[in-house]
Design a protein around this motif. Structure first.
Motif, PDB file in Angstrom:
ATOM      1  N   ASP A 261      43.853  37.537  37.722  1.00 35.33           N
ATOM      2  CA  ASP A 261      43.755  38.789  36.868  1.00 35.33           C
ATOM      3  C   ASP A 261      44.980  38.724  35.915  1.00 35.33           C
TER       4      ASP A 261
ATOM      5  N   GLY B  26      34.765  36.445  36.151  1.00 30.78           N
ATOM      6  CA  GLY B  26      34.579  37.361  37.003  1.00 30.78           C
ATOM      7  C   GLY B  26      33.226  37.980  37.679  1.00 30.78           C
ATOM      8  N   ASP B  27      32.229  38.159  36.519  1.00 25.88           N
ATOM      9  CA  ASP B  27      30.905  38.498  36.926  1.00 25.88           C
ATOM     10  C   ASP B  27      30.096  37.288  37.569  1.00 25.88           C
TER      11      ASP B  27
ATOM     12  N   VAL C 112      40.349  31.898  39.782  1.00 27.88           N
ATOM     13  CA  VAL C 112      40.239  32.995  38.817  1.00 27.88           C
ATOM     14  C   VAL C 112      41.269  33.966  39.056  1.00 27.88           C
TER      15      VAL C 112
ATOM     16  N   HIS D 134      41.018  33.386  33.440  1.00 27.10           N
ATOM     17  CA  HIS D 134      41.034  34.727  33.687  1.00 27.10           C
ATOM     18  C   HIS D 134      39.658  35.334  34.010  1.00 27.10           C
ATOM     19  N   VAL D 135      39.742  36.455  34.716  1.00 28.36           N
ATOM     20  CA  VAL D 135      38.254  36.931  35.020  1.00 28.36           C
ATOM     21  C   VAL D 135      37.398  37.478  33.832  1.00 28.36           C
ATOM     22  N   ASP D 136      38.155  37.688  32.631  1.00 24.83           N
ATOM     23  CA  ASP D 136      37.252  37.927  31.550  1.00 24.83           C
ATOM     24  C   ASP D 136      36.875  36.882  30.788  1.00 24.83           C
TER      25      ASP D 136
ATOM     26  N   GLU E 283      35.958  35.864  46.939  1.00 28.50           N
ATOM     27  CA  GLU E 283      37.028  36.491  47.122  1.00 28.50           C
ATOM     28  C   GLU E 283      37.904  35.837  48.466  1.00 28.50           C
TER      29      GLU E 283
ATOM     30  N   SER F 242      30.823  36.265  32.430  1.00 29.62           N
ATOM     31  CA  SER F 242      32.315  36.191  32.337  1.00 29.62           C
ATOM     32  C   SER F 242      32.678  35.665  33.825  1.00 29.62           C
TER      33      SER F 242
ATOM     34  N   MET G 237      31.569  34.963  39.678  1.00 37.45           N
ATOM     35  CA  MET G 237      31.855  35.100  40.864  1.00 37.45           C
ATOM     36  C   MET G 237      30.948  36.240  41.918  1.00 37.45           C
ATOM     37  N   THR G 238      30.673  37.308  41.152  1.00 36.84           N
ATOM     38  CA  THR G 238      29.814  38.253  41.925  1.00 36.84           C
ATOM     39  C   THR G 238      28.539  37.749  42.068  1.00 36.84           C
TER      40      THR G 238
ATOM     41  N   ALA H 297      42.365  36.398  42.213  1.00 38.30           N
ATOM     42  CA  ALA H 297      41.021  37.412  42.031  1.00 38.30           C
ATOM     43  C   ALA H 297      40.026  36.810  42.791  1.00 38.30           C
TER      44      ALA H 297
END
Length: 410
Positions: free
Chosen positions: A227, A259-260, A225, A201-203, A350, A257, A262-263, A233
């Protein structure tokens, strides 16, 4: 056409391919990382042949591919390495090779240039490996001789190029009309949709991705990843990690996390990560007692800032590694990519490649080859939820089974 395809040998696919770098197992991880950065490909090969076997046969026949993603997993997958990453990077690369070869996907076998293509596919499938090393011809060996980095590396090096699953699938795609009875069938009807995927999960904590990433490297896929609705995501792709600095991206995995992370990957391979994100990473690392990791990240960015000072056109276009690259204990100097064994360019986390279970085999093959990946995610057509993945290893097995009866008839 069938007779022509079955008469092909692996050297037919090696024309124009550059030599890959092989290293002895005693090479420090930092030196292997520096070699990757100075080279054309985001990986090196480490001699994995037992000394006794090599003494009998001469040149080694079994190697393990070590990539930037493997080094990342090595640093982040062990608490002691996270606590002292500089010490981890000073150890022999054999530690990473052993872990990478444990899943068999990283193991690469050396084959004769005159090996039939169909026999080479059998080697890939039987050993569940992602690629084959093929010795270059004498002319190619002379041409690429200057790529050897040291006398130790020269002793272990074998002048070979690498053929991956993707290379062979691309070659077979050029004769797709020979597989007309398969090409229009859906990937689901061919049993190509694997429901066992590596996803989080992203979190979820970034470090939770590391064991999944190890398995993804082994089977030639990535970490999905998702959502709250299980929709994609993005992904953490081993190939994209090849464009990242291990020192800083390891810190991101340890602090952020999924998701972060990936950013952060997108920022680090396209431009410098924003200062607010670096501050957040530093704070998290300090809170977790990973001060050495924070210091290593800061030192890496300090050196990168120094290296980014304006250069003259002549000095900025140099090739091969400079003395500063060799003298740096962690080999942090970034070098532009040159011609390589494949396209390992930047791609957003993404920017995932996905299809439906009802997509045809030829469409999925074309989609993967166009994006230069060895897998395609399968999502539900109605909800968009992730339901599986199609891997090139399984595609190769289906194509090989189609050719097998024709070989027996010859």
């Amino acid at each position: 056409m069938a007779a022509s395809l079955m008469s092909h040998v692996v050297s037919d696919l090696c024309i124009g391919r550059p030599r890959v770098l092989t290293l002895p197992p005693s090479t420090p991880v930092a030196a292997a990382l520096a070699a990757i950065r100075a080279g054309a490909d985001p990986f090196v090969f480490v001699d994995a042949e037992p000394a006794a076997s090599r003494a009998k046969r001469g040149a080694a026949t079994v190697y393990v591919k070590v990539s930037v993603a493997d080094i990342l997993c090595y640093v982040c997958g062990d608490g002691a390495n996270l606590g002292d990453p500089a010490a981890a990077l000073s150890r022999p690369v054999s530690a990473i090779a052993a872990a990478a070869g444990g899943g068999h996907g990283g193991v690469t076998h050396r084959v004769d240039p005159q090996t039939r293509l169909l026999d080479a596919i059998d080697v890939l499938l039987a050993n569940d490996c992602q690629g084959l090393l093929v010795p270059l011809h004498a002319r190619a060996r002379r041409k690429h001789h200057h790529h050897v980095l040291s006398s130790d590396a020269a002793a272990a090096a074998v002048d070979c190029c690498v053929l991956t699953r993707e290379d062979i699938v691309r070659h077979l795609f050029g004769s797709i009309s020979h597989f007309s009875s398969l090409a229009a069938r859906t990937v689901a009807s061919l049993g190509l949709v694997r429901t066992e995927v590596h996803a989080l999960h992203v979190d979820d904590d970034g470090l939770a991705a590391i064991p999944l990433l190890r398995r993804a490297i082994s089977d030639g896929t990535a970490v999905a990843v998702v959502d709250d609705g299980d929709a994609l995501a993005g992904e953490i792709c081993p190939g994209v990690l090849g464009s990242c600095d291990v020192e800083s991206v390891s810190a991101a995995f340890a602090a952020l996390s999924a998701g972060d992370v990936m950013t952060y990957i997108d920022c680090s391979v396209s431009h410098a990560p924003p200062e607010f994100l670096l501050r957040a990473i530093r704070a998290q690392l300090k809170d977790r007692g990973l001060d050495a990791m924070a210091d290593l990240m800061d030192a890496q960015f300090t050196e990168k800032d120094a290296a980014s000072l304006p250069l003259s056109p002549s000095s900025s276009s140099t090739t091969m590694s400079s003395s500063s690259d060799e003298e740096s204990p962690l080999g942090r100097a970034r070098k532009p990519r040159r011609v390589s064994s494949g396209n390992f360019g930047w791609r957003s986390t993404e920017d995932v490649v996905a299809c439906h279970a009802g997509s045809s085999l030829v469409a999925v093959m074309a989609q993967a080859l166009a994006h230069r990946v060895g897998y395609v995610w399968v999502v539900d057509e109605a909800s968009g939820a992730l339901v599986g993945v199609v891997r090139f290893a399984d595609v190769l097995a289906v194509l090989r089974d189609h050719l097998r009866p024709q070989v027996l008839c010859r």
